[in-house]
Design an enzyme around this catalytic site. Structure first.
Site, PDB file in Angstrom:
ATOM      1  N   LEU A   1       0.857  -1.194   0.000  1.00 19.09           N
ATOM      2  CA  LEU A   1       0.000   0.000   0.000  1.00 19.09           C
ATOM      3  C   LEU A   1       0.886   1.233   0.000  1.00 19.09           C
ATOM      4  O   LEU A   1       1.609   1.479   0.959  1.00 19.09           O
ATOM      5  CB  LEU A   1      -0.901   0.016   1.245  1.00 19.09           C
TER       6      LEU A   1
ATOM      7  N   LYS B   1       9.042   8.306  17.439  1.00 12.06           N
ATOM      8  CA  LYS B   1      10.003   7.197  17.560  1.00 12.06           C
ATOM      9  C   LYS B   1      10.342   6.931  19.027  1.00 12.06           C
ATOM     10  O   LYS B   1      10.509   5.780  19.437  1.00 12.06           O
ATOM     11  CB  LYS B   1      11.260   7.531  16.752  1.00 12.06           C
TER      12      LYS B   1
HETATM   13  N1  LIG Z   1      11.212   8.094   3.569  1.00  7.63           N
HETATM   14  C1  LIG Z   1      11.877   7.645   4.603  1.00  7.63           C
HETATM   15  O1  LIG Z   1      13.094   7.840   4.694  1.00  7.63           O
HETATM   16  C2  LIG Z   1      11.195   6.898   5.698  1.00  7.63           C
HETATM   17  C3  LIG Z   1      11.962   6.304   6.718  1.00  7.63           C
HETATM   18  C4  LIG Z   1      11.324   5.568   7.724  1.00  7.63           C
HETATM   19  C5  LIG Z   1       9.946   5.444   7.706  1.00  7.63           C
HETATM   20  N2  LIG Z   1       9.222   6.046   6.713  1.00  7.63           N
HETATM   21  C6  LIG Z   1       7.774   5.887   6.750  1.00  7.63           C
HETATM   22  O2  LIG Z   1       7.354   5.171   5.591  1.00  7.63           O
HETATM   23  C7  LIG Z   1       6.061   5.586   5.209  1.00  7.63           C
HETATM   24  C8  LIG Z   1       6.100   6.037   3.762  1.00  7.63           C
HETATM   25  O3  LIG Z   1       7.001   7.105   3.640  1.00  7.63           O
HETATM   26  P1  LIG Z   1       7.518   7.639   2.215  1.00  7.63           P
HETATM   27  O4  LIG Z   1       8.722   8.455   2.488  1.00  7.63           O
HETATM   28  O5  LIG Z   1       7.603   6.522   1.249  1.00  7.63           O
HETATM   29  O6  LIG Z   1       6.308   8.615   1.830  1.00  7.63           O
HETATM   30  P2  LIG Z   1       5.879   9.094   0.392  1.00  7.63           P
HETATM   31  O7  LIG Z   1       5.040  10.293   0.566  1.00  7.63           O
HETATM   32  O8  LIG Z   1       7.055   9.164  -0.518  1.00  7.63           O
HETATM   33  O9  LIG Z   1       4.960   7.875  -0.117  1.00  7.63           O
HETATM   34  C9  LIG Z   1       3.643   7.637   0.317  1.00  7.63           C
HETATM   35  C10 LIG Z   1       2.846   7.248  -0.924  1.00  7.63           C
HETATM   36  O10 LIG Z   1       1.552   6.824  -0.536  1.00  7.63           O
HETATM   37  C11 LIG Z   1       0.652   7.291  -1.527  1.00  7.63           C
HETATM   38  N3  LIG Z   1      -0.711   7.310  -0.996  1.00  7.63           N
HETATM   39  C12 LIG Z   1      -1.314   8.251  -0.249  1.00  7.63           C
HETATM   40  N4  LIG Z   1      -2.573   7.900   0.043  1.00  7.63           N
HETATM   41  C13 LIG Z   1      -2.771   6.707  -0.555  1.00  7.63           C
HETATM   42  C14 LIG Z   1      -3.878   5.830  -0.633  1.00  7.63           C
HETATM   43  N5  LIG Z   1      -5.032   6.128  -0.040  1.00  7.63           N
HETATM   44  N6  LIG Z   1      -3.740   4.678  -1.319  1.00  7.63           N
HETATM   45  C15 LIG Z   1      -2.572   4.381  -1.935  1.00  7.63           C
HETATM   46  N7  LIG Z   1      -1.488   5.178  -1.912  1.00  7.63           N
HETATM   47  C16 LIG Z   1      -1.594   6.330  -1.215  1.00  7.63           C
HETATM   48  C17 LIG Z   1       1.169   8.643  -1.940  1.00  7.63           C
HETATM   49  O11 LIG Z   1       0.687   9.014  -3.206  1.00  7.63           O
HETATM   50  C18 LIG Z   1       2.677   8.402  -1.913  1.00  7.63           C
HETATM   51  O12 LIG Z   1       3.161   8.016  -3.173  1.00  7.63           O
HETATM   52  C19 LIG Z   1       5.659   6.682   6.210  1.00  7.63           C
HETATM   53  O13 LIG Z   1       4.933   6.103   7.259  1.00  7.63           O
HETATM   54  C20 LIG Z   1       7.004   7.179   6.727  1.00  7.63           C
HETATM   55  O14 LIG Z   1       6.923   7.739   7.994  1.00  7.63           O
HETATM   56  C21 LIG Z   1       9.807   6.756   5.719  1.00  7.63           C
HETATM   57  N1  LIG Z   2      12.191  12.482   8.196  1.00  8.89           N
HETATM   58  C1  LIG Z   2      12.821  11.390   8.864  1.00  8.89           C
HETATM   59  C2  LIG Z   2      12.743  10.168   7.971  1.00  8.89           C
HETATM   60  C3  LIG Z   2      12.741   8.887   8.701  1.00  8.89           C
HETATM   61  O1  LIG Z   2      11.744   8.792   9.652  1.00  8.89           O
HETATM   62  C4  LIG Z   2      14.262  11.758   9.173  1.00  8.89           C
HETATM   63  O2  LIG Z   2      14.713  12.848   8.814  1.00  8.89           O
HETATM   64  O3  LIG Z   2      14.943  10.986   9.844  1.00  8.89           O
END
Ligand SMILES: NC(=O)c1ccc[n+]([C@@H]2O[C@H](COP(=O)([O-])OP(=O)(O)OC[C@H]3O[C@@H](n4cnc5c(N)ncnc54)[C@H](O)[C@@H]3O)[C@@H](O)[C@H]2O)c1
Ligand SMILES: N[C@@H](CCO)C(=O)O
Ligand code: NA
Length: 436
Positions: free
Chosen positions: A13, A209
């Site tokens: 998802l 966190k």
């Molecule tokens: N980016 C990082 O470095 C990082 C690190 C640790 C944890 N996370 C966590 O991972 C998760 C995703 O982060 P990300 O950086 O990939 O975010 P992102 O914004 O790049 O990706 C999220 C995606 O979900 C899509 N989306 C939104 N609503 C939707 C729906 N109803 N159905 C389907 N798709 C939908 C968006 O269009 C987007 O492409 C978050 O919970 C974030 O906190 C991210």
């Molecule tokens: N925005 C976060 C990404 C991971 O949670 C960071 O800067 O560490």
């Protein structure tokens, strides 16, 4: 592996920074994953918001859908990876997936910190796994060590740099003397900080966190609202320079501790900028890296270090969880669920013992040092060191206290600000990582 073992079907998802890398690894490493799990792990659907959005990965023909609810309700889906982020619709989708009998892997710290217990209860009721290693410090294995490797020990303290964006900004301020805004701008240009950097710079991400870390470390339910939070937007170049003069560096720390309370140990969880000595292991964590320092009774001190963010590193943690829940699924078992039996109370921040560094511009005349010392004594705060630098008619006093209640220290600073001989309190910051 038995010949022709039934495949485990995975729905992803969200296909953003993390989701696209999860899809890439699932596709590129399909053969290895099959060998490691003992059955093929087959991607059967990827829910996205828009079918025609540009993506960092080519999703196999026919797998994209905008109907996330429909995808998690499919009878054939065994494993669901939630990487949409935020509270809704992520929560409803995870609950629906569990109710439908799927095991779930998520990276969603915001949701876990706000409403983890609802998700854990749903997982327990459905007798399914809910794993979330990627939610704290990205690729760094830290939740599994707390949940499994240290399950026989008593963790007393977790001290971490768990936000890469703020660590990058503070590191820039330290190495170049830049102010906060200039360092933030550079972090945005390099893609570390988002256009709206509030969640990172105001400490919300780190507080989420901290709640997750404290819950696991102390076998209690700690939510984001239990965590005292201060961000880094008020940290000045003068604070950073003052830290440097003391042989210290400013870091945004997530601190989770067991502290004695009236009815046994309590949990104290806080996120704020703090000065730590340059000799402390966390001081050497530079740029956007993360590190978590764990203290436990039998093991002593442990440190976990690595990339805490980024699509591929975070996807590594997601895939690790996916392999584990897939193996469990195949073995007809599941991993340990939530452990909150200790049910410890959360200590209010005012009662938490900390140390302060206070830099004060004062008139350089007789009795000033004694008056400043008295302000500390009035609140029963003991002084560890005082340094004075003359500046013509002015002087700067830098006082570092011993540990005292945060309420007493904050009252001391209020009193100093109201004293005639004090021209300005130029820097107030908590001090961690040294002798109390
Ligand atoms: N980016 C990082 O470095 C990082 C690190 C640790 C944890 N996370 C966590 O991972 C998760 C995703 O982060 P990300 O950086 O990939 O975010 P992102 O914004 O790049 O990706 C999220 C995606 O979900 C899509 N989306 C939104 N609503 C939707 C729906 N109803 N159905 C389907 N798709 C939908 C968006 O269009 C987007 O492409 C978050 O919970 C974030 O906190 C991210
Ligand atoms: N925005 C976060 C990404 C991971 O949670 C960071 O800067 O560490
Ligand atoms: Na992690």
């Amino acid at each position: 592996m038995s010949e022709g073992a039934k495949s485990l079907k995975v729905a992803v998802l969200g296909c953003g920074a993390v989701g696209s890398q999860v899809v890439r690894l699932l596709t590129e490493q399909a053969d290895d994953l099959t060998a490691r799990v003992g059955a093929p792990v087959e991607l059967v659907g990827v829910a996205v918001r828009r079918l025609d959005a540009p993506r960092d990965v080519e999703v196999p023909e026919g797998l994209l859908t905008t109907d996330a609810t429909g995808l998690v309700s499919r009878d054939d889906v065994d494993l669901v990876v939630e990487v949409i982020g935020g509270i809704e619709p992520a929560r409803s989708l995870i609950l629906a997936a569990l109710e439908n009998g799927a095991s779930v892997v998520t990276a969603n710290k915001a949701l876990l910190a706000e409403d983890g217990p609802t998700l854990f209860e749903a997982a327990a009721k459905a007798e399914r796994d809910l794993y979330y290693e990627a939610a704290v410090a990205g690729a760094i294995p830290i939740l599994r060590p707390l949940r499994e490797s240290l399950a026989g020990d008593k963790v007393t303290r977790v001290l971490g740099i768990v936000n890469g964006t703020t660590n990058f900004i503070l590191d820039k301020m330290d190495s170049s003397g830049a102010g906060f805004s200039e360092a933030l701008e550079e972090a945005q240009q390099l893609g570390y900080a988002e256009a709206d950097p509030t969640a990172d710079v105001e400490g919300f991400d780190a507080a989420a966190k901290a709640a997750i870390l404290a819950s696991l470390a102390f076998h209690s339910r700690v939510t984001a609202s239990d965590v005292y939070r201060e961000g880094i937007s008020e940290v000045t170049a003068a604070d950073v320079a003052s830290a440097r003069d003391m042989g210290s560096v400013v870091k945004l720390l997530a601190i989770c501790e067991l502290r004695p309370g009236p009815h046994g140990d309590q949990v104290a969880a806080r996120v704020h900028p703090a000065m730590i000595p340059r000799s402390h292991p966390l001081a050497s964590v530079r740029e956007a890296y993360n590190a978590v320092f764990v203290e436990s009774e039998a093991a002593g001190q442990l440190m976990f270090y690595g990339p805490g963010a980024g699509g591929a590193p975070t996807a590594s943690a997601v895939l690790g969880d996916l392999v584990t829940v897939a193996r469990n699924r195949l073995a007809g078992t599941r991993g340990a669920g939530e452990s909150a039996y200790a049910d410890r109370a959360v200590q209010p921040m005012g009662e938490t013992r900390t140390r302060y560094h206070v830099a004060i511009d004062v008139d350089d005349r007789a009795g000033v040092l004694a008056a400043v010392a008295n302000a500390f004594a009035d609140h029963d705060v003991s002084i560890q060191t005082v340094r004075q630098e003359g500046r013509g008619a002015d002087a700067q006093l830098v006082v570092v206290s011993h540990a005292a209640s945060d309420a007493a220290l904050s009252a001391t600073v209020d009193q100093l600000r109201n004293m005639d001989i004090v021209r300005e309190v130029t820097s107030v910051m908590r001090v961690e990582g040294g002798d109390e």
